[in-house]
Design a protein around this motif. Sequence first.
Motif, short mmCIF file in Angstrom:
data_model
loop_
_atom_site.label_atom_id
_atom_site.label_comp_id
_atom_site.label_asym_id
_atom_site.label_seq_id
_atom_site.Cartn_x
_atom_site.Cartn_y
_atom_site.Cartn_z
N ASN A 1 7.36 -9.62 -8.86
CA ASN A 1 8.64 -9.69 -9.56
C ASN A 1 9.46 -8.45 -9.23
O ASN A 1 8.97 -7.48 -8.64
CB ASN A 1 8.44 -9.86 -11.06
CG ASN A 1 7.65 -8.69 -11.67
OD1 ASN A 1 7.82 -7.53 -11.32
ND2 ASN A 1 6.77 -9.01 -12.61
N SER A 2 10.72 -8.43 -9.62
CA SER A 2 11.62 -7.35 -9.21
C SER A 2 11.20 -6.00 -9.76
O SER A 2 11.29 -4.97 -9.08
CB SER A 2 13.05 -7.68 -9.63
OG SER A 2 13.52 -8.80 -8.92
N ALA A 3 10.72 -5.96 -10.99
CA ALA A 3 10.29 -4.68 -11.57
C ALA A 3 9.11 -4.11 -10.80
O ALA A 3 9.05 -2.91 -10.49
CB ALA A 3 9.96 -4.86 -13.04
N ALA A 4 8.14 -4.96 -10.49
CA ALA A 4 6.98 -4.50 -9.73
C ALA A 4 7.38 -4.10 -8.32
O ALA A 4 6.87 -3.11 -7.76
CB ALA A 4 5.92 -5.59 -9.71
N PHE A 5 8.29 -4.90 -7.72
CA PHE A 5 8.77 -4.58 -6.37
C PHE A 5 9.40 -3.20 -6.33
O PHE A 5 9.12 -2.38 -5.44
CB PHE A 5 9.77 -5.66 -5.93
CG PHE A 5 10.39 -5.39 -4.60
CD1 PHE A 5 9.75 -5.76 -3.43
CD2 PHE A 5 11.64 -4.77 -4.50
CE1 PHE A 5 10.34 -5.52 -2.20
CE2 PHE A 5 12.22 -4.53 -3.28
CZ PHE A 5 11.57 -4.89 -2.11
N VAL A 6 10.28 -2.91 -7.31
CA VAL A 6 10.96 -1.60 -7.34
C VAL A 6 9.95 -0.47 -7.53
O VAL A 6 10.04 0.59 -6.89
CB VAL A 6 12.03 -1.60 -8.46
CG1 VAL A 6 12.52 -0.20 -8.75
CG2 VAL A 6 13.18 -2.50 -8.08
N ASN A 7 8.97 -0.65 -8.40
CA ASN A 7 7.96 0.38 -8.64
C ASN A 7 7.13 0.67 -7.39
O ASN A 7 6.82 1.82 -7.09
CB ASN A 7 7.04 -0.03 -9.78
CG ASN A 7 7.73 0.04 -11.13
OD1 ASN A 7 8.69 0.81 -11.31
ND2 ASN A 7 7.27 -0.75 -12.08
N ILE A 8 6.80 -0.40 -6.66
CA ILE A 8 6.00 -0.21 -5.44
C ILE A 8 6.78 0.58 -4.41
O ILE A 8 6.28 1.54 -3.82
CB ILE A 8 5.57 -1.58 -4.87
CG1 ILE A 8 4.54 -2.25 -5.80
CG2 ILE A 8 4.98 -1.42 -3.47
CD1 ILE A 8 4.21 -3.69 -5.41
N VAL A 9 8.04 0.17 -4.20
CA VAL A 9 8.85 0.88 -3.20
C VAL A 9 9.07 2.34 -3.62
O VAL A 9 8.96 3.28 -2.82
CB VAL A 9 10.19 0.16 -3.00
CG1 VAL A 9 11.11 0.98 -2.08
CG2 VAL A 9 9.97 -1.23 -2.41
#
Length: 600
Positions: free
Chosen positions: A566-574
């Motif tokens: 999801n977008s929140a997880a995507f942002v945290n990973i990046v």
Amino acid sequence: MPTGEVKGKGRPQAIRARSRISGMSLAVKFTLVSAGTFAILMGVFGTFIYQRTSGSLEREIDRYGAGLVNALSCFDISTWELKDRSWLDVKDWLEENYGEYGALLSQKYYLDYVLKKDQAKAAPRQATVPQPVKDRFGKVTRAVNEENNRRLVSMLSFPARSGVQRITAGDVLNVFINRADPNNKNQDKGSVSRAKPASFQAITKEAAYVVTMNGQEIETEVTIREGRDNESRESARLYATPVRDSDNKIIGRAYVVLSESKIQDKLGNLRVLVIVFTFGFIALGAAASFFLVNRMTQPLKWLMEDMEIVASGDLGHRTRAISNDEIGMVARTFDHMTRSMQEAEEAESKHRAIEHDVSLVREIHGKLLPTALPQLEGFDVDFFSHPSEDIGADYYDVIKIDSSRTAIVIAGLPRKGVASAILMALTRTLIRAEAQKSDGRASSILKRVNQTLAEDIRKGMYVTAMLMILEANAKKLTVVNAGHAPMLLHRSKSNTLEAICPDGIALGLDRGPMFDASLKEQEIGLESGDRVVLYTPGLINVKNKNKAPFGEKRFHQLVLKSSPKNSAAFVNIVGSYLEKYREGADDSEDITLLTLKARG
């Protein structure tokens, strides 16, 4: 006149320092050291002078004693055997014929001994001597005087008169002449003089008197003994010499006894004089040293007062060097340091003011960026933003146009700083204003923003931007790009990544025709699971401690790997990946990432 100074005599002097030196001042220390050194030198010099002078005085006294006994031995011994002469006539005769020596002998012999001890006999004989006796005395003594004069003239080369002024009649304890026993060279036959022979107790052995003439030492017939005069009980010095007749035969011995205590008194007076002069010169040297050192250290005192004033915070105070020596050089160096500190303080004050302004700009810029994005029906939206240590110049926004359309924008400037932040704030205002009143076309929004922006910004400045109009119901995007980094589109079904970058130049480079002609729109349909990623160039320019950039390739691989989240997880990973990559490196890039994912 500089702050903290008052005009003084000869030099603008600083206001007196508030703190004071504890203990002795430098001038006093220098004075004590100088006085101590001078005292040691004067002590050594005074001792040397005293020894030399006292030795010279003793030699003068010995010369005088030797001269006195030599003069005594020059008289024919028959002179002392004349029984019928008047005491006063003999006194006058001695003084007239033998000057100072005769006067001294007559005072001691006749006045001290005869007139004091035999006054009853002396007075009548002095009064009753008949004229015939005086005539006969004169005839008898003429022959004797001729012999005496001859002997005295032969003795005049002896250097004995230099001490006359140092010896008085009171220094002579006794004078007498003994006739020698012809059968025993070392035995006196008895006194022939009017003086009574002294009973002299010798302490030292008899030593010959040695004089220096023409650079040569000559041993004389005069001998010297130190001892005690038993009659007066005084320490005494005995001078003796043989008395010779016209055939140069020894017919007697002449003796002179000088008072040793009187000699020591003279030496004591000399010692006191040397001590007084030594301490006088020490005191004079100490006073002169204090005066000179005080004058020498005065510039140092002024420098200390200047330092005190500067230390109290008055950096505007000026230190003036009044000499060209080491202290003057220190004063000039200190003044240069004070000026530098003042300039540094002024620069720091300006820097603090700028930092304050920058902080305000950074705060304002931060408030212009949304802290949370509105939720879009059918889409999962999130963002990541990390400004650099300098003032950031990135901009991102999600703007509701109407119920079905939403404008999504990301923008950046190639430079950072206050001017870039102000330009970005202006760009944000124009985009939000134009998006609210537009006809819904993405290209129309950027064209009108460019017209206004190009007229107001300085030549050479520009803004890159990518704007999308999202139609949520139709799941369609209309994209325009004004010189910005490509948009990444991840297709969920095929797990592929596309770079979407329609034609267009940056905002502000052209006032209208060229910009309008270059701007192209591109429509994109979205399916469930597809992800759109917008970012600023700072993301791929992030460098690690080895100065290697993060790069597009690494970023694309990260997007492919993380897009299913999801977008929140995507942002945290990046964000976590970027933080780990640049660990230990400078934080010099603005990083902004905005992503949305179509839901099923």
